[in-house]
Design an enzyme around this catalytic site. Structure first.
Site, PDB file in Angstrom:
ATOM      1  N   GLY A  10       0.809  -1.222   0.000  1.00 45.25           N
ATOM      2  CA  GLY A  10       0.000   0.000   0.000  1.00 45.25           C
ATOM      3  C   GLY A  10       0.840   1.268   0.000  1.00 45.25           C
ATOM      4  CG  ASP A  58      -7.658 -11.575   3.759  1.00 45.93           C
ATOM      5  OD1 ASP A  58      -7.478 -11.143   4.923  1.00 45.93           O
ATOM      6  OD2 ASP A  58      -8.619 -11.258   3.046  1.00 45.93           O
ATOM      7  CB  SER A 124      -5.424   7.380  12.323  1.00 41.05           C
ATOM      8  OG  SER A 124      -6.035   8.564  11.867  1.00 41.05           O
ATOM      9  CE1 TYR A 148      -8.793   3.697   9.203  1.00 38.10           C
ATOM     10  CE2 TYR A 148      -9.077   6.018   9.773  1.00 38.10           C
ATOM     11  CZ  TYR A 148      -8.259   4.950   9.444  1.00 38.10           C
ATOM     12  OH  TYR A 148      -6.894   5.136   9.381  1.00 38.10           O
ATOM     13  CE  LYS A 152      -6.103   2.517  11.454  1.00 41.86           C
ATOM     14  NZ  LYS A 152      -5.185   1.448  11.058  1.00 41.86           N
TER      15      LYS A 152
HETATM   16  P1  NAD Z   1      -3.378   1.482   1.802  1.00 41.03           P
HETATM   17  O1  NAD Z   1      -4.796   1.068   1.568  1.00 41.03           O
HETATM   18  O2  NAD Z   1      -2.633   2.059   0.666  1.00 41.03           O
HETATM   19  O3  NAD Z   1      -2.554   0.242   2.383  1.00 41.03           O
HETATM   20  C1  NAD Z   1      -3.137  -0.770   3.159  1.00 41.03           C
HETATM   21  C2  NAD Z   1      -2.699  -2.098   2.557  1.00 41.03           C
HETATM   22  O4  NAD Z   1      -3.269  -3.171   3.328  1.00 41.03           O
HETATM   23  C3  NAD Z   1      -3.195  -2.286   1.110  1.00 41.03           C
HETATM   24  O5  NAD Z   1      -2.109  -2.671   0.303  1.00 41.03           O
HETATM   25  C4  NAD Z   1      -4.237  -3.398   1.211  1.00 41.03           C
HETATM   26  O6  NAD Z   1      -4.256  -4.193   0.051  1.00 41.03           O
HETATM   27  C5  NAD Z   1      -3.757  -4.167   2.437  1.00 41.03           C
HETATM   28  N1  NAD Z   1      -4.789  -4.905   3.165  1.00 41.03           N
HETATM   29  C6  NAD Z   1      -5.985  -4.449   3.614  1.00 41.03           C
HETATM   30  N2  NAD Z   1      -6.637  -5.438   4.250  1.00 41.03           N
HETATM   31  C7  NAD Z   1      -5.835  -6.537   4.224  1.00 41.03           C
HETATM   32  C8  NAD Z   1      -5.950  -7.862   4.713  1.00 41.03           C
HETATM   33  N3  NAD Z   1      -7.042  -8.294   5.349  1.00 41.03           N
HETATM   34  N4  NAD Z   1      -4.928  -8.725   4.488  1.00 41.03           N
HETATM   35  C9  NAD Z   1      -3.827  -8.333   3.825  1.00 41.03           C
HETATM   36  N5  NAD Z   1      -3.656  -7.096   3.337  1.00 41.03           N
HETATM   37  C10 NAD Z   1      -4.658  -6.201   3.544  1.00 41.03           C
HETATM   38  O7  NAD Z   1      -3.387   2.488   3.047  1.00 41.03           O
HETATM   39  P2  NAD Z   1      -2.221   3.408   3.607  1.00 41.03           P
HETATM   40  O8  NAD Z   1      -2.575   4.809   3.347  1.00 41.03           O
HETATM   41  O9  NAD Z   1      -0.903   2.901   3.185  1.00 41.03           O
HETATM   42  O10 NAD Z   1      -2.426   3.162   5.168  1.00 41.03           O
HETATM   43  C11 NAD Z   1      -1.716   2.171   5.873  1.00 41.03           C
HETATM   44  C12 NAD Z   1      -2.222   2.129   7.299  1.00 41.03           C
HETATM   45  O11 NAD Z   1      -2.074   3.408   7.885  1.00 41.03           O
HETATM   46  C13 NAD Z   1      -3.682   1.756   7.438  1.00 41.03           C
HETATM   47  O12 NAD Z   1      -3.845   0.933   8.574  1.00 41.03           O
HETATM   48  C14 NAD Z   1      -4.361   3.099   7.651  1.00 41.03           C
HETATM   49  O13 NAD Z   1      -5.545   2.972   8.386  1.00 41.03           O
HETATM   50  C15 NAD Z   1      -3.297   3.849   8.432  1.00 41.03           C
HETATM   51  N6  NAD Z   1      -3.403   5.309   8.283  1.00 41.03           N
HETATM   52  C16 NAD Z   1      -3.383   5.871   7.047  1.00 41.03           C
HETATM   53  C17 NAD Z   1      -3.517   7.259   6.914  1.00 41.03           C
HETATM   54  C18 NAD Z   1      -3.524   7.914   5.552  1.00 41.03           C
HETATM   55  O14 NAD Z   1      -3.929   9.059   5.468  1.00 41.03           O
HETATM   56  N7  NAD Z   1      -3.058   7.271   4.506  1.00 41.03           N
HETATM   57  C19 NAD Z   1      -3.657   8.057   8.055  1.00 41.03           C
HETATM   58  C20 NAD Z   1      -3.654   7.457   9.300  1.00 41.03           C
HETATM   59  C21 NAD Z   1      -3.525   6.066   9.407  1.00 41.03           C
HETATM   60  N1  UFG Z   2     -10.805  18.750   1.676  1.00 39.68           N
HETATM   61  C1  UFG Z   2     -11.428  19.570   0.759  1.00 39.68           C
HETATM   62  N2  UFG Z   2     -11.771  19.032  -0.442  1.00 39.68           N
HETATM   63  C2  UFG Z   2     -11.531  17.746  -0.786  1.00 39.68           C
HETATM   64  C3  UFG Z   2     -10.890  16.918   0.166  1.00 39.68           C
HETATM   65  C4  UFG Z   2     -10.554  17.457   1.388  1.00 39.68           C
HETATM   66  O1  UFG Z   2     -11.672  20.739   1.025  1.00 39.68           O
HETATM   67  O2  UFG Z   2     -11.885  17.330  -1.897  1.00 39.68           O
HETATM   68  C5  UFG Z   2     -10.389  19.328   2.965  1.00 39.68           C
HETATM   69  C6  UFG Z   2     -11.042  18.681   4.170  1.00 39.68           C
HETATM   70  O3  UFG Z   2     -12.283  19.272   4.465  1.00 39.68           O
HETATM   71  C7  UFG Z   2      -9.979  18.905   5.249  1.00 39.68           C
HETATM   72  C8  UFG Z   2      -8.666  18.845   4.470  1.00 39.68           C
HETATM   73  O4  UFG Z   2      -9.004  19.100   3.108  1.00 39.68           O
HETATM   74  O5  UFG Z   2     -10.111  20.180   5.785  1.00 39.68           O
HETATM   75  C9  UFG Z   2      -7.981  17.505   4.549  1.00 39.68           C
HETATM   76  O6  UFG Z   2      -8.889  16.474   4.168  1.00 39.68           O
HETATM   77  P1  UFG Z   2      -8.407  14.975   3.928  1.00 39.68           P
HETATM   78  O7  UFG Z   2      -9.629  14.191   3.524  1.00 39.68           O
HETATM   79  O8  UFG Z   2      -7.237  14.943   3.027  1.00 39.68           O
HETATM   80  O9  UFG Z   2      -7.891  14.524   5.365  1.00 39.68           O
HETATM   81  P2  UFG Z   2      -8.686  14.437   6.744  1.00 39.68           P
HETATM   82  O10 UFG Z   2      -7.889  15.214   7.741  1.00 39.68           O
HETATM   83  O11 UFG Z   2     -10.103  14.762   6.613  1.00 39.68           O
HETATM   84  O12 UFG Z   2      -8.621  12.862   7.024  1.00 39.68           O
HETATM   85  C10 UFG Z   2      -7.382  12.213   7.238  1.00 39.68           C
HETATM   86  C11 UFG Z   2      -7.477  10.743   6.831  1.00 39.68           C
HETATM   87  C12 UFG Z   2      -8.476  10.030   7.693  1.00 39.68           C
HETATM   88  C13 UFG Z   2      -8.155  10.231   9.138  1.00 39.68           C
HETATM   89  C14 UFG Z   2      -8.032  11.708   9.448  1.00 39.68           C
HETATM   90  C15 UFG Z   2      -7.611  11.977  10.855  1.00 39.68           C
HETATM   91  O13 UFG Z   2      -7.890  10.635   5.486  1.00 39.68           O
HETATM   92  O14 UFG Z   2      -8.418   8.643   7.419  1.00 39.68           O
HETATM   93  O15 UFG Z   2      -7.061  12.287   8.578  1.00 39.68           O
HETATM   94  O16 UFG Z   2      -6.351  11.426  11.056  1.00 39.68           O
HETATM   95  F1  UFG Z   2      -9.128   9.690   9.897  1.00 39.68           F
END
Ligand code: NAD
Ligand code: UFG
Length: 335
Positions: A10, A58, A124, A148, A152
């Site tokens: 991911g 998985d 997160s 979600y 966490k």
């Molecule tokens: P992502 O979706 O790109 O990566 C997650 C990976 O996990 C994917 O490759 C998916 O195929 C794999 N996956 C999901 N379920 C699975 C399962 N049951 N078995 C095996 N593989 C599985 O997401 P990401 O942005 O890289 O996020 C990684 C982690 O960080 C996640 O747990 C997400 O909740 C957390 N996180 C992400 C963000 C963000 O903004 N990207 C913010 C805070 C926390």
């Molecule tokens: N925003 C816009 N337009 C868009 C998308 C986002 O104005 O099309 C704004 C949102 O309202 C926010 C900011 O841009 O003010 C950031 O939004 P994101 O969706 O990029 O990020 P968030 O902070 O809302 O959410 C992220 C992760 C969530 C996590 C959260 C808190 O995507 O998974 O941070 O950690 F839960």
């Protein structure tokens, strides 16, 4: 040292694999490719010139997951695998609770069975719910506003209970703020399915001409320009934070949460301005209604990670914009 990386194909996982391989770790990835492509791992190996081992598995399938443990000499686990879309979690809570929570339980069972008790977990900033003030420190009260976020929070609690029952565990809970950007090679990056939910991938798709304009979700927040403020952090800095957390848990026992953020908040308009400056691309936008559940301001107090993990973010908002853009233009349709 062999490290198991769940969800390693991911967005954040692939960047972390690059840093692990570059630092001499042996990497074993387990991913079911439900939200990623095999190509990302091919490119991780191309960037680093090093090999990693991949199991298309998985984590919910205990017997398959066990293979990864029995066939390797895993010393620690970095656990990214999980679903992460807030809106989808509201529509499909069972799927989210099952994948994120059951998946983590099965992983922890296997870890215990193979006596692997070192874990870095992807949490997160969403676990801070509606924070009363900013910057947010790890001591702030925890809550969640959607399924979600609750997964966490529940996993954090489960990990606390596991440690309470067996003091040999060592767990780092990393609470990411808003990871954006991509590897500077432009070869790996964020590859969302369909319409992006998050700000930066939406902006890059507008810039590349895939979408007409950005909708700014609300311009009447109590912030310096009325638009929402977040702590955007370069994904490579986030990846490096995992290596520092890994070094720490290998030497200690216990369970500790750490914020991974820069400590600086940027509004949506700030991000647009910085993106336009970094890339010379105009981002047309309209102001629309606030998104349900969004908060005005969210940024970290990152001092704990700085003092204990010896980690702090190095890249600035211009780097984040430029790297996100490089990934987008080199890969207009993702992987
Ligand atoms: P992502 O979706 O790109 O990566 C997650 C990976 O996990 C994917 O490759 C998916 O195929 C794999 N996956 C999901 N379920 C699975 C399962 N049951 N078995 C095996 N593989 C599985 O997401 P990401 O942005 O890289 O996020 C990684 C982690 O960080 C996640 O747990 C997400 O909740 C957390 N996180 C992400 C963000 C963000 O903004 N990207 C913010 C805070 C926390
Ligand atoms: N925003 C816009 N337009 C868009 C998308 C986002 O104005 O099309 C704004 C949102 O309202 C926010 C900011 O841009 O003010 C950031 O939004 P994101 O969706 O990029 O990020 P968030 O902070 O809302 O959410 C992220 C992760 C969530 C996590 C959260 C808190 O995507 O998974 O941070 O950690 F839960």
């Amino acid at each position: 040292m062999e490290i198991l990386v769940t969800g390693g194909a991911g967005y954040i996982g692939s960047h972390t694999c690059v840093e692990l391989l570059n630092s001499g770790y042996e990497v074993i990835v387990v991913d079911n490719l439900s939200n990623s492509k095999r190509e990302s791992l091919k490119r991780v190996q191309e960037i680093t010139g090093k090999h990693l081992k991949f199991y298309e598995i998985d984590i919910l399938e205990k017997v398959s997951l066990e293979k990864a443990f029995s066939e390797n000499n895993i010393e620690a686990v970095i656990h990214f695998a999980g679903f992460k879309a807030v809106g989808e979690s509201i529509k499909m809570p069972i799927l989210y609770y099952h994948n994120n929570i059951t998946g983590t339980l099965i992983l922890c069972e296997e870890m215990r069975k193979y006596n692997v008790k070192k874990l870095v977990f992807s949490s997160s900033a969403t676990v801070y719910g509606m924070p009363k003030s900013v910057p947010i420190s790890e001591k702030f009260p925890l809550s969640a506003t959607n399924p979600y976020g609750r997964t966490k929070l529940m996993i954090e609690t489960i990990l606390q209970d596991i440690y309470a029952s067996d003091k040999e565990w060592s767990v780092a809970i990393l609470r990411y703020f808003n990871p954006i950007g991509a590897h500077e090679s432009g070869r790996i990056g964020e590859d969302p399915n369909g319409t992006p939910n998050n700000l930066m991938p939406f902006i890059t798709q507008v810039a590349v001409g895939k979408r007409d304009k950005l909708s700014i979700f609300g311009a009447n927040y109590a912030t310096h320009d009325g638009t929402g403020v977040r702590d955007y952090i370069h994904v490579v800095d986030i990846a490096k934070g995992h290596l520092k957390a890994l070094e720490k848990i290998m030497k200690t026992r216990g369970i500790e949460p750490y914020n991974l953020g820069t400590g600086v908040g940027y509004s949506v308009l700030d991000v647009i301005k910085n993106f336009e400056k970094a890339t010379n691309k105009k981002i047309p936008y309209v102001i629309s209604e606030p998104r349900l559940g969004d908060i005005a301001e969210c940024y970290a107090n990152p001092i704990k990670a700085k003092t204990i993990l010896k980690w702090s973010a190095e890249k600035n908002i211009q780097d984040m914009c430029l790297d996100a853009w490089r990934w987008q233009i080199n890969n207009p349709n993702g992987y």
